[in-house]
Design an enzyme around this catalytic site. Structure first.
Site, short mmCIF file in Angstrom:
data_model
loop_
_atom_site.label_atom_id
_atom_site.label_comp_id
_atom_site.label_asym_id
_atom_site.label_seq_id
_atom_site.Cartn_x
_atom_site.Cartn_y
_atom_site.Cartn_z
CE LYS A 114 36.41 48.92 29.24
NZ LYS A 114 37.72 49.26 28.68
CE LYS A 196 34.88 37.72 24.04
NZ LYS A 196 34.93 39.02 23.38
CE LYS A 199 42.70 42.74 27.64
NZ LYS A 199 43.39 43.51 26.66
#
Ligand code: TRP
Length: 345
Positions: A114, A196, A199
């Site tokens: 991140k 993958k 969202k």
């Protein structure tokens, strides 16, 4: 009386929930309810480690709550709450932060990923994220924590912190076990089938959201990337796009991969896509409809969250008091006790 094992898990309201949240998390959580004492949380404190639009965050939080229920979380059986409504989470986080080494946090794979992804906002919250997660879990004395494989390292840290604390102060925390649900099929992006489905994908057409309308589903499946080739045969390596559609059809219908290959013998991609869109629309229908009803009942929803937070607080508060006592904080007085003391002086 037999103590039912305690479960805690959460999802961040940082995006709209996808079909993967249902098959990989919510469906399994719902199945655990009859036999476990369950706490299911909307992790809004975690969400702000990445900048969020306030209006959207509020909306998403309610949306996620509605989807939890629409996917089978029963608020009369389980405790459903919003993390920021239970201040004990931030309070325990601080104490645990003082028991965590810098190195332990900087080693976390998710932090490394991140901080590479959000270079312009590498805040301390992103760094301390796993400590907050440890507090979430330890406050409820959870036995089992259903998480995806990507959260396993955070659970390992949670166990280390709990053991460290217990070693110093006695049996304060129950040591939680991760519960990585038997992997259902992995669902990939409809546009880049080697990635993958996520969202937070900027391309809406790549993702099947739980709230998608039948028209959305038709469009997304129609536009889904397939590979060159003709016959319908599962081959994850050579034909990831087609294979992903087969997996989705398997999820929506319960048919095995072999059955599906038989069903479409002699047919082409267009036939599979048409059947898949219809199957997905039916599969998601109960969720979509219940979600719609809940959106029209905001008061009901807010009431559930209010009661959930109260229930969660009762339990969280007990643990926090133990912890505060261990580290040497002076107990807070109830107003009545304070009045009593003033009189006795
Ligand atoms: N970090 C988790 C995720 O992104 C969400 C989460 C927050 C969580 N607190 C938790 C999961 C406690 C399990 C237990 O998936």
């Amino acid at each position: 009386m037999e103590r039912r094992p305690v479960i805690l898990s959460g999802i961040q309201p940082s995006g709209r929930l996808t079909i993967g949240h249902y098959t990989g998390a919510l469906r399994n959580w719902a199945a655990l309810q009859p036999t476990h004492a369950c706490f299911f949380m909307i992790a809004d404190l975690h969400a702000i480690t990445v900048r969020q639009d306030p209006i959207e965050l509020r909306q998403r939080t309610l949306e996620v709550a509605a989807l939890f229920i629409a996917c089978g979380i029963d608020p009369s059986q389980s405790t459903l709450f919003v993390q920021s409504h239970v201040p004990e989470h931030t309070q325990l986080t601080w104490v645990l932060t003082c028991f965590t080494g810098m190195g332990e946090c900087s080693r976390m794979t998710q932090f490394k990923e991140k901080s590479a992804q959000y270079r312009h906002n590498i805040n301390v919250g992103l760094f301390a994220y796993p400590i907050l997660m440890a507090a979430d879990i330890l406050l409820y004395q959870a036995d089992l924590v259903p998480v995806g494989a990507d959260q396993k390292q955070h659970l390992e840290l949670t166990r280390n912190l709990a053991e460290r604390f217990n070693h110093l102060y006695g049996q304060i925390f129950r040591i939680p076990e991760p519960y990585i649900p038997p992997v259902g099929a992995k669902i990939m992006s409809l546009q880049e089938p080697t990635k993958k489905m996520s969202k937070s994908d900027p391309n809406d057409n790549a993702v099947l959201f739980l709230t998608d309308s039948p028209e959305d589903i038709h469009r997304k499946i129609r536009r889904a990337i397939t590979d060159s080739g003709r016959e319908i045969r599962y081959d994850e390596k050579q034909r990831p796009g087609l294979s992903n559609l087969i997996v989705l059809y398997h999820i929506a219908t319960g048919k095995s991969i072999t059955e599906i290959e038989h069903e479409f013998e002699g047919s082409g991609y267009a036939d599979l896509k048409a059947a898949l869109a219809e199957a997905l629309i039916e599969f998601l229908r109960p969720i979509r409809e219940e979600y719609g009803r809940l959106c029209d009942a905001k008061d009901y929803l807010q009431n559930i969250l209010l009661r959930g937070a109260e229930k969660a607080r009762t339990r969280a508060h007990q643990t926090l008091q133990l912890v505060h006592n261990c580290v040497g904080f002076l107990p807070t007085l109830t107003p009545e006790a304070a009045v009593g003391m003033a009189h006795n002086r």
